[in-house]
Enzyme design. Sequence first.
Site, PDB file in Angstrom:
ATOM      1  N   HIS A 275     -13.330  -1.132  -8.062  1.00 17.97           N
ATOM      2  CA  HIS A 275     -14.813  -0.416  -7.814  1.00 17.97           C
ATOM      3  C   HIS A 275     -14.167   1.201  -7.799  1.00 17.97           C
ATOM      4  O   HIS A 275     -14.610   1.707  -7.802  1.00 17.97           O
ATOM      5  CB  HIS A 275     -15.260  -0.738  -7.371  1.00 17.97           C
TER       6      HIS A 275
ATOM      7  N   LYS B  46      -9.147  -6.572  -2.951  1.00 18.46           N
ATOM      8  CA  LYS B  46     -10.900  -6.637  -1.947  1.00 18.46           C
ATOM      9  C   LYS B  46     -10.894  -5.667  -1.747  1.00 18.46           C
ATOM     10  O   LYS B  46     -10.396  -3.839  -1.201  1.00 18.46           O
ATOM     11  CB  LYS B  46     -10.256  -6.687  -0.741  1.00 18.46           C
TER      12      LYS B  46
ATOM     13  N   ASP C 158       0.789  -1.209   0.035  1.00 21.71           N
ATOM     14  CA  ASP C 158      -0.071   0.412   0.215  1.00 21.71           C
ATOM     15  C   ASP C 158       1.097   1.124  -0.106  1.00 21.71           C
ATOM     16  O   ASP C 158       2.296   1.143  -0.044  1.00 21.71           O
ATOM     17  CB  ASP C 158      -0.826  -0.341   1.096  1.00 21.71           C
TER      18      ASP C 158
ATOM     19  N   ASP D 220       3.806   1.190  -5.169  1.00 20.51           N
ATOM     20  CA  ASP D 220       2.381   1.522  -5.955  1.00 20.51           C
ATOM     21  C   ASP D 220       2.158   0.301  -6.601  1.00 20.51           C
ATOM     22  O   ASP D 220       2.590  -0.035  -7.320  1.00 20.51           O
ATOM     23  CB  ASP D 220       3.058   2.992  -6.645  1.00 20.51           C
ATOM     24  N   MET D 221       0.879   0.141  -6.702  1.00 21.92           N
ATOM     25  CA  MET D 221       0.312  -1.197  -6.885  1.00 21.92           C
ATOM     26  C   MET D 221       0.572  -1.016  -8.314  1.00 21.92           C
ATOM     27  O   MET D 221       0.019  -2.014  -9.471  1.00 21.92           O
ATOM     28  CB  MET D 221      -0.636  -1.262  -7.256  1.00 21.92           C
TER      29      MET D 221
END
Length: 365
Positions: free
Chosen positions: A271, A267, A232, A253-254
Amino acid sequence: MAMASSAELMQAEADLVRHSLGYLKSMALHSAVKLGVADALHRCGGSASLPDLLATLPLPPSKQPYLSRLMKVLATEGIFVAEEGVAVANGGDGATCVYHLNTMSRLLVNDAGINGGSAWKLSSCILMTTTPQIVGSALQLGQWFQSDREATPFVMANGRPPYGVAAHDAEFNSAFNEAMAADSRYLADLVVRECGEVFEGITSLVDVAGGTGTMARAITKAFPHVKCSVIDLPHVIQGVSAQTDNVEFVAGDMMEFIPPADRILLKYVLHNWSDEDCVKILTRCREAIAHGEKEGKVIIIDEVVGSRSQNILEAQLLMDMQMMSLFMAKERYEQDWNKIFTEAGFVNYKIRPILGVRSVIELYI
């Protein structure tokens, strides 16, 4: 079109009043959480008359006469159960209303003993969605629809996007983290109960944008053989110990990199993002599982809009409006998910609508 009858007109007017004042339902729920009404009923054994409830709540005398009006709204909305005309043995001279906890209001109780030994504290989620920042962004929707500006309603109201506000506002950041942790505790219990097999036979898992590690800790508790990593942003995991309970925290950073693992967990992440950004994130996920020790899989916990339940569908569509307001993102129908999965290079997927408003989606290369 035939002229509406007087009865139809009056019903339509009542419906318009109900919808235009619907925000008061949210504020009544917010007030009940701030007052700790559910916890007070729990301390009273799950039910209490209004006088008994007043005796346990921190209300000044001048506000006590108004509590019954708040409770009537909440009972009408099904958050509590109201039993009218019950005789009470507290020295009163007649019948009164007794309020009871039900399945919905039990989710707001902070005592772990009421929910199978888990303190989910979903009251934190209510406090988060009713913060001034979130409510303020909804008030900007009308102006946003008429504006050519690219800013989201949240930015129009607060000057920064949600994660920017969280980085500069300790109170908002705390509310956000507490809500995400509560949601993770609740979901972790359900996921382990309903589909724990997705974690069996694996050795490693990365929880992407996993916050302070609540979900990861729950997984390692249920499956001690699984080593979990949480990736995260630095300000999110700041202050969290570097490694605890077989959970490792990685600042990163994803969009750029996700550590390799047998399972990648997303999770309630996608969205928040546009289709283009989701494809980037899922591409990083595909790269991560391709370098894992075993046949990899991506586990997505998110909404797939289109439930046959009217209440669940309404919740999904309201969440879609909120995602639009906060991030210019959206909740997705299956055809929307299929599109981004294909663009990210995934061939197969399986959707399991087993978590109420949310589903478990398994992605395979």
